[in-house]
Design an enzyme around this catalytic site. Structure first.
Site, mmCIF file in Angstrom:
data_model
loop_
_atom_site.group_PDB
_atom_site.id
_atom_site.type_symbol
_atom_site.label_atom_id
_atom_site.label_comp_id
_atom_site.label_asym_id
_atom_site.label_seq_id
_atom_site.Cartn_x
_atom_site.Cartn_y
_atom_site.Cartn_z
ATOM 1 C CE LYS A 178 -3.764 1.906 3.076
ATOM 2 N NZ LYS A 178 -4.499 1.764 4.065
ATOM 3 C CB SER B 225 -7.995 0.202 6.472
ATOM 4 O OG SER B 225 -8.738 1.536 6.625
ATOM 5 C CB SER C 176 -7.794 3.275 3.492
ATOM 6 O OG SER C 176 -6.839 2.701 4.599
#
Length: 465
Positions: A71, A171, A147
């Site tokens: 990420k 997330s 996220s």
């Protein structure tokens, strides 16, 4: 191929690290123009790193040659960490890998690139204006969740063998659920946050998202452990997660969170998860409906603290770059400015009460299970979801289902357990602190008895095995 199967093939010499990397780069080129899972691809660097690994796998490098991606709030040396925000357009190139990336490399993994995220990892949609939305492989007009949405999309579409995301309030689990893969939020303090852009420092953790519990066990073993440079990490032994997967379900005491099947959830999702629980019973686990203490207050407790912690992390940038934030993230950060200090202190006290209450629950039950998400993913551009014929705020609907575990820093995992209208449904398993081995054991046993984690989105061609 999964992390486990690819690692085995590489070790057996059935393909080389360069071939593994190149096949994933080809797949990224083919599919990511639609899915938008990546913000940056390290094609030349990854191929060079593959060549540098040599021709045989050392016994102490279990991920030798396995292509992974992280990420884009996690530093990778030589690459800008964008956090999917215009605010970081002029951010310097990272000079050093984040601790979790250092450890992936030490295990032999190769980093393909940086994955799309909700801006500053502070949202559950992954639709930042700066880099565009990550698209769900099961329905490209729908969100991946967030996220860590790019991590979920890349894992689901085979754009990396395994990925890392971060989880503050759901997330990792949210995108894992909505994209039909497996994602584990470790105990807070199990994995170092050094080199990771913070959301809320007392809740944040890095964790794996991949196709299976077995994959997650391999990735977690690589990244977990005390980091002397991160005082938030806990100096505790890291179990051999992969070796403990085969213990099965017999004798496990599992609490079924009654109210999360009955209130604020799509009836079809609840029925799908209820049906999946039969697998645990058939495997010899003891299941009983339970009530989680303070369940309806845990989301508010986390939000009271999270708003303040997130704003603290951005104070300097809010003064100098306020217009460059996306509207939704800007609004949340500004909210934190107006919460009085007593609210944060009250949140700390309430979290301690919640911690003791949940400790009592887990003295009786080794695990608890519930639906990961109460609704199907909304369409891109929408912030509401359908719930039994009504439209509800998507973000508000999911808080109750995810904060129960993150507010006290507990390990929690989402695994696929069925479909509604062709979209994946996730089953959540949570345990007490540092019970990742038990969570993974139960998830693996479920996946050995079912095939949900092996399903692929019909619009995404299967990789060559």
């Amino acid at each position: 191929m999964s992390v486990a199967s690819l690692a085995a093939s590489l070790r057996a010499g059935e393909l080389s690290p360069r071939e593994a990397v190149q096949s994933h780069l080809d797949r990224i080129e083919e599919l990511d123009g639609t899915l938008n899972a990546y913000i940056a691809v390290r094609a030349e660097e990854a191929l060079a790193e593959a060549d540098a690994l040599g021709h045989s796998a050392p016994p102490d490098r279990p991920l030798w040659g396995v292509p992974v991606a992280v990420k884009d709030v996690i530093d990778v040396a030589g690459t800008v960490t964008t956090a999917a925000s215009k605010v970081r357009d002029d951010a310097p190139v990272a000079e050093r890998d984040a601790c979790c990336v250092e450890r992936l490399r030490r295990a032999g993994a190769i980093v393909l690139g940086k994955l799309n995220t909700h801006e500053f990892a502070y949202g559950a949609l992954t639709t930042s204006a700066r880099y565009g939305p990550a698209r769900n492989p099961w329905a490209t007009d729908r969100v991946c969740g967030g996220s860590s949405g790019g991590s979920g999309a890349a894992a689901a579409a085979g754009l990396a063998a395994g990925t890392l995301g971060t989880d503050t309030a759901g997330s990792i689990r949210i995108p894992a659920c909505l994209t039909g893969v497996s994602g584990l939020r470790p105990t807070t303090g199990r994995v170092s946050n050094r080199g990771v852009v913070p959301v809320a420092r007392t809740f944040d953790t890095v964790g794996p998202i991949s196709r299976s519990a077995e994959d997650c066990a391999l990735l977690l073993a690589a990244i977990a452990g005390h980091d002397p440079e991160d005082p938030s990490t806990v100096d505790a032994p890291v179990p051999p997660y992969h070796e403990l997967l085969g213990a099965g379900l017999r004798g496990l005491r599992i609490g079924v969170v009654r109210s999360l099947f009955e209130q604020g959830i799509d009836d079809r999702v609840a029925a799908t998860v209820r049906e999946a629980l039969d697998v645990f019973r058939a495997g010899g686990a003891e299941l009983e409906d339970v009530d989680v203490p303070l369940l309806d207050h845990l989301g508010a407790i986390q939000q009271a603290m999270q708003f303040a912690e997130a704003t603290e992390a951005h104070l300097g940038l809010l003064r100098s770059r306020l217009p460059d934030y996306g509207a939704d993230v800007r609004a949340r950060l500004l909210t934190g400015l107006f919460l009085p200090a007593p609210v944060y202190v009250l949140g700390q006290r309430a979290r301690r009460v919640a911690y003791e209450a949940l400790r009592g629950l887990f003295r009786r039950w080794e695990l608890v299970v519930a639906p990961t998400m109460p609704v199907l993913p909304p369409r891109i551009g929408e912030e509401t979801a359908e719930l039994n014929g009504e439209r509800v705020l998507y973000r508000a609907a999911l808080i109750r289902f995810n904060s129960a575990w993150s507010v006290c820093g507990l390990p929690a995992m989402s695994i696929p357990c069925g479909f509604v209208d062709g979209l994946p449904v996730g089953l959540a398993l949570a345990g007490w602190r540092f019970a990742e081995a038990t969570v993974l054991r139960a998830a693996h046993a479920f996946q050995q008895a079912t095939g949900w984690h092996e399903r692929r989105a019909p619009s995404v061609p299967a990789p060559v095995e």
